[in-house]
Design an enzyme around this catalytic site. Sequence first.
Site, PDB file in Angstrom:
ATOM      1  N   ASP A  10       0.886  -1.154   0.000  1.00 39.19           N
ATOM      2  CA  ASP A  10       0.000   0.000   0.000  1.00 39.19           C
ATOM      3  C   ASP A  10       0.936   1.219   0.000  1.00 39.19           C
ATOM      4  O   ASP A  10       1.758   1.373   0.901  1.00 39.19           O
ATOM      5  CB  ASP A  10      -0.839  -0.071   1.286  1.00 39.19           C
ATOM      6  N   ASN A  24      -7.453  12.902  -9.970  1.00 37.04           N
ATOM      7  CA  ASN A  24      -8.289  13.272 -11.117  1.00 37.04           C
ATOM      8  C   ASN A  24      -8.234  14.788 -11.278  1.00 37.04           C
ATOM      9  O   ASN A  24      -7.680  15.484 -10.428  1.00 37.04           O
ATOM     10  CB  ASN A  24      -9.727  12.747 -10.958  1.00 37.04           C
ATOM     11  N   GLY A  32      -9.869   4.508  -5.285  1.00 35.58           N
ATOM     12  CA  GLY A  32      -8.563   3.884  -5.502  1.00 35.58           C
ATOM     13  C   GLY A  32      -7.466   4.487  -4.661  1.00 35.58           C
ATOM     14  O   GLY A  32      -7.658   4.836  -3.494  1.00 35.58           O
ATOM     15  N   VAL A  33      -6.317   4.659  -5.279  1.00 39.96           N
ATOM     16  CA  VAL A  33      -5.137   5.145  -4.556  1.00 39.96           C
ATOM     17  C   VAL A  33      -5.340   6.590  -4.077  1.00 39.96           C
ATOM     18  O   VAL A  33      -4.849   6.986  -3.015  1.00 39.96           O
ATOM     19  CB  VAL A  33      -3.859   4.972  -5.423  1.00 39.96           C
ATOM     20  N   ASP A  34      -6.084   7.367  -4.850  1.00 41.04           N
ATOM     21  CA  ASP A  34      -6.390   8.758  -4.496  1.00 41.04           C
ATOM     22  C   ASP A  34      -7.119   8.812  -3.143  1.00 41.04           C
ATOM     23  O   ASP A  34      -6.728   9.560  -2.228  1.00 41.04           O
ATOM     24  CB  ASP A  34      -7.283   9.342  -5.609  1.00 41.04           C
ATOM     25  N   THR A 122      -4.123   2.513 -14.289  1.00 40.81           N
ATOM     26  CA  THR A 122      -4.446   1.090 -14.535  1.00 40.81           C
ATOM     27  C   THR A 122      -5.575   0.562 -13.658  1.00 40.81           C
ATOM     28  O   THR A 122      -5.877  -0.630 -13.692  1.00 40.81           O
ATOM     29  CB  THR A 122      -3.212   0.191 -14.351  1.00 40.81           C
ATOM     30  N   GLY A 123      -6.190   1.444 -12.849  1.00 44.68           N
ATOM     31  CA  GLY A 123      -7.323   1.024 -12.017  1.00 44.68           C
ATOM     32  C   GLY A 123      -8.622   1.450 -12.675  1.00 44.68           C
ATOM     33  O   GLY A 123      -8.987   0.952 -13.745  1.00 44.68           O
ATOM     34  N   TYR A 125      -9.300   3.953 -14.379  1.00 43.46           N
ATOM     35  CA  TYR A 125      -9.137   4.514 -15.733  1.00 43.46           C
ATOM     36  C   TYR A 125      -8.852   3.464 -16.810  1.00 43.46           C
ATOM     37  O   TYR A 125      -8.730   3.785 -17.987  1.00 43.46           O
ATOM     38  CB  TYR A 125      -8.056   5.604 -15.730  1.00 43.46           C
TER      39      TYR A 125
HETATM   40  P1  ADP Z   1      -6.626   5.483 -11.964  1.00 42.18           P
HETATM   41  O1  ADP Z   1      -7.925   6.268 -11.897  1.00 42.18           O
HETATM   42  O2  ADP Z   1      -5.452   6.329 -12.383  1.00 42.18           O
HETATM   43  O3  ADP Z   1      -6.774   4.225 -12.742  1.00 42.18           O
HETATM   44  P2  ADP Z   1      -6.728   3.983  -9.450  1.00 42.18           P
HETATM   45  O4  ADP Z   1      -6.467   4.463  -8.073  1.00 42.18           O
HETATM   46  O5  ADP Z   1      -8.080   3.429  -9.748  1.00 42.18           O
HETATM   47  O6  ADP Z   1      -6.316   5.169 -10.424  1.00 42.18           O
HETATM   48  O7  ADP Z   1      -5.685   2.848  -9.824  1.00 42.18           O
HETATM   49  C1  ADP Z   1      -4.324   3.072 -10.079  1.00 42.18           C
HETATM   50  C2  ADP Z   1      -3.537   1.934  -9.466  1.00 42.18           C
HETATM   51  O8  ADP Z   1      -3.434   2.151  -8.057  1.00 42.18           O
HETATM   52  C3  ADP Z   1      -4.180   0.557  -9.644  1.00 42.18           C
HETATM   53  O9  ADP Z   1      -3.192  -0.332 -10.138  1.00 42.18           O
HETATM   54  C4  ADP Z   1      -4.597   0.163  -8.226  1.00 42.18           C
HETATM   55  O10 ADP Z   1      -4.450  -1.227  -8.019  1.00 42.18           O
HETATM   56  C5  ADP Z   1      -3.593   0.928  -7.397  1.00 42.18           C
HETATM   57  N1  ADP Z   1      -3.925   1.208  -5.990  1.00 42.18           N
HETATM   58  C6  ADP Z   1      -5.126   1.315  -5.376  1.00 42.18           C
HETATM   59  N2  ADP Z   1      -4.967   1.574  -4.055  1.00 42.18           N
HETATM   60  C7  ADP Z   1      -3.618   1.627  -3.825  1.00 42.18           C
HETATM   61  C8  ADP Z   1      -2.785   1.839  -2.682  1.00 42.18           C
HETATM   62  N3  ADP Z   1      -3.306   2.060  -1.492  1.00 42.18           N
HETATM   63  N4  ADP Z   1      -1.431   1.807  -2.843  1.00 42.18           N
HETATM   64  C9  ADP Z   1      -0.888   1.595  -4.063  1.00 42.18           C
HETATM   65  N5  ADP Z   1      -1.605   1.404  -5.173  1.00 42.18           N
HETATM   66  C10 ADP Z   1      -2.953   1.407  -5.067  1.00 42.18           C
END
Ligand code: ADP
Length: 172
Positions: A10, A24, A32-34, A122-123, A125
């Site tokens: 994470d 975004n 997601g990560v945001d 890659t999530g 989007y």
């Molecule tokens: P995007 O909208 O740019 O696709 P996402 O957050 O949906 O952003 O996904 C981008 C990547 O971040 C994905 O590969 C997802 O698995 C990953 N992700 C989600 N949560 C975390 C986290 N806590 N730490 C690291 N990577 C994460």
Amino acid sequence: MNKIVLLKDDITKVPVEAIVNAANTSLLGGGGVDGAIHRAGGPAILAECQKIRNRQGGCKVGDAVITTAGDLPAKYVIHTVGPHWHDGQHDEETLLKNAYLSCFKLVKEYGIQTVSFPNISTGIYRFPKVLAAEIALAVIDQCLRENANIEQVNLVCFDEENYDLYSKILGQ
Ligand code: ADP
């Protein structure tokens, strides 16, 4: 390439100087990560994002902005906006490349030596993961050559699929 460290973790838990956020255009947080970054970092990050919004109206796809890291184990968060994948005919590859390049521009400007990247786009989007990894690694390789001040680039994969494919490409 030996400055690249692949991690399955994470991104909010890994101590580093700068954490890159896959944000975004609104800069107001999301899923997601945001979402994970804003939750773990606390309100100081959103407060700075709001100031940036007031100043320049958010962040364009392919651009990046920098804020405090709040309560995260880091000094900065670099918020970049990757492209949504449509069909590959909407400049997606160039825009993803630009997102990574914009982060490295701020890394240089702020004299940052260690930085963690998530797998941008890659999530939610839906950018194809292999193509995204190839683009990320090409830009990182180029930027490491151009900026000798950088000591370590962490590629922090959260999902198994990204971790496995990066392992293969990096030959680990
Ligand atoms: P995007 O909208 O740019 O696709 P996402 O957050 O949906 O952003 O996904 C981008 C990547 O971040 C994905 O590969 C997802 O698995 C990953 N992700 C989600 N949560 C975390 C986290 N806590 N730490 C690291 N990577 C994460």
